[in-house]
Write a protein that holds these residues in place. Structure first.
Motif, short mmCIF file in Angstrom:
data_model
loop_
_atom_site.label_atom_id
_atom_site.label_comp_id
_atom_site.label_asym_id
_atom_site.label_seq_id
_atom_site.Cartn_x
_atom_site.Cartn_y
_atom_site.Cartn_z
N LEU A 162 37.76 42.94 73.22
CA LEU A 162 36.59 41.87 74.41
C LEU A 162 35.88 41.28 73.79
CD1 LEU A 162 37.93 41.17 76.81
CD2 LEU A 162 36.25 43.07 77.64
N SER A 163 35.63 39.49 73.57
CA SER A 163 34.82 39.33 73.42
C SER A 163 33.88 39.27 74.18
CB SER A 163 35.35 37.83 73.54
OG SER A 163 33.98 36.29 73.53
N THR A 164 32.39 38.93 73.82
CA THR A 164 31.13 39.39 75.52
C THR A 164 30.39 36.81 76.02
OG1 THR A 164 29.73 38.92 72.99
CG2 THR A 164 30.26 41.35 74.10
N HIS A 165 31.75 36.62 74.91
CA HIS A 165 31.39 35.05 75.27
C HIS A 165 32.53 34.77 76.13
CE1 HIS A 165 29.78 31.04 74.45
NE2 HIS A 165 30.77 30.64 73.87
N VAL A 166 31.85 33.36 76.52
CA VAL A 166 32.87 32.90 77.83
C VAL A 166 33.22 31.70 77.62
CG1 VAL A 166 34.49 33.26 80.12
CG2 VAL A 166 33.68 35.09 79.22
N LEU A 173 42.31 40.72 80.85
CA LEU A 173 40.72 40.17 79.99
C LEU A 173 40.53 39.38 79.38
CD1 LEU A 173 37.53 41.82 82.08
CD2 LEU A 173 38.66 40.20 82.65
N ALA A 174 40.49 38.65 78.60
CA ALA A 174 40.21 37.15 77.19
C ALA A 174 38.43 37.72 76.39
CB ALA A 174 40.86 36.38 77.26
N GLY A 175 37.48 37.40 78.09
CA GLY A 175 36.73 37.58 77.70
C GLY A 175 35.59 38.01 78.63
N LEU A 176 34.01 38.99 78.70
CA LEU A 176 33.49 39.37 79.88
C LEU A 176 32.41 39.08 79.69
CD1 LEU A 176 32.92 40.68 82.49
CD2 LEU A 176 33.68 43.05 81.37
N CYS A 177 31.02 38.15 80.01
CA CYS A 177 29.51 38.61 79.63
C CYS A 177 29.24 38.77 80.91
CB CYS A 177 29.45 37.80 79.34
SG CYS A 177 27.21 36.63 78.86
N VAL A 178 28.52 39.78 80.99
CA VAL A 178 27.57 41.08 82.10
C VAL A 178 26.22 40.39 82.01
CG1 VAL A 178 26.92 43.01 83.65
CG2 VAL A 178 29.13 42.62 82.34
N GLY A 210 22.70 40.45 88.12
CA GLY A 210 23.59 41.34 89.18
C GLY A 210 24.87 40.37 89.12
N TYR A 211 25.10 39.50 87.74
CA TYR A 211 26.33 38.38 87.80
C TYR A 211 27.35 38.60 86.82
CZ TYR A 211 23.38 34.80 86.06
OH TYR A 211 23.09 34.04 85.12
N ALA A 212 28.06 38.20 86.58
CA ALA A 212 28.70 37.99 84.97
C ALA A 212 30.01 37.15 85.30
CB ALA A 212 29.91 39.25 84.66
N PHE A 213 30.28 36.16 84.10
CA PHE A 213 31.08 35.71 83.83
C PHE A 213 32.43 36.32 83.15
CE2 PHE A 213 27.20 32.89 83.87
CZ PHE A 213 27.78 31.76 85.13
N CYS A 214 33.61 35.57 83.24
CA CYS A 214 35.12 36.69 82.83
C CYS A 214 36.00 35.49 82.45
CB CYS A 214 35.44 37.72 83.37
SG CYS A 214 35.79 37.76 85.01
N GLN A 215 36.68 35.65 81.76
CA GLN A 215 38.04 34.98 81.57
C GLN A 215 38.89 36.02 81.12
OE1 GLN A 215 37.96 32.02 78.82
NE2 GLN A 215 40.38 32.01 78.32
N TYR A 216 40.85 35.25 81.98
CA TYR A 216 41.45 35.96 81.40
C TYR A 216 42.37 35.43 81.30
CZ TYR A 216 40.49 39.17 85.64
OH TYR A 216 39.53 39.89 87.06
N VAL A 217 43.21 37.02 80.41
CA VAL A 217 44.05 35.75 78.87
C VAL A 217 44.76 34.94 79.35
CG1 VAL A 217 46.00 37.21 77.68
CG2 VAL A 217 44.29 38.22 78.12
N ASP A 218 45.80 35.29 80.11
CA ASP A 218 46.84 34.26 80.85
C ASP A 218 46.50 33.85 82.61
OD1 ASP A 218 48.19 32.83 78.51
OD2 ASP A 218 49.53 34.75 79.27
#
Length: 99
Positions: A46-50, A81-86, A91-99
């Protein structure tokens, strides 16, 4: 989304597009699907960069008591998930799903 507004440990989660979301920005699909083995990385990590783009999701209201693994597990219950940056201290995050 189905997750927006759910209660987690007494805190309401908020999911939305980032404030700087621009739907007119087009993503070059070639650059998104990189062969990470060419740069010595393991595939399926899982990438930590979105990247900024139409698939980036903002997740707010994350309880500080959750670990990154718990946040990942919660988000993956809706798909891979393709990426997750916490950003734990905020108290927030950015994420991206594979499709």
């Amino acid at each position: 989304t189905k997750m927006n507004g759910i209660q987690l440990k007494g805190v309401e989660l908020t999911l939305r597009r980032p404030t700087n979301y621009d739907p007119s920005v087009k993503i070059d699909e070639e650059s998104v699907n990189l062969d990470v083995t060419k740069i010595g990385m393991q595939p399926n990590l899982l990438s930590t960069h979105v990247e900024n783009g139409p698939h980036k999701i903002y997740v707010a209201g994350i309880p500080y008591s959750l670990t990154n693994a718990q946040i990942q597990e919660l988000l993956e219950s809706f798909g891979p998930l393709a990426g997750l940056c916490v950003v734990r201290e905020k108290g927030y995050a950015f994420c991206q799903y594979v499709d």
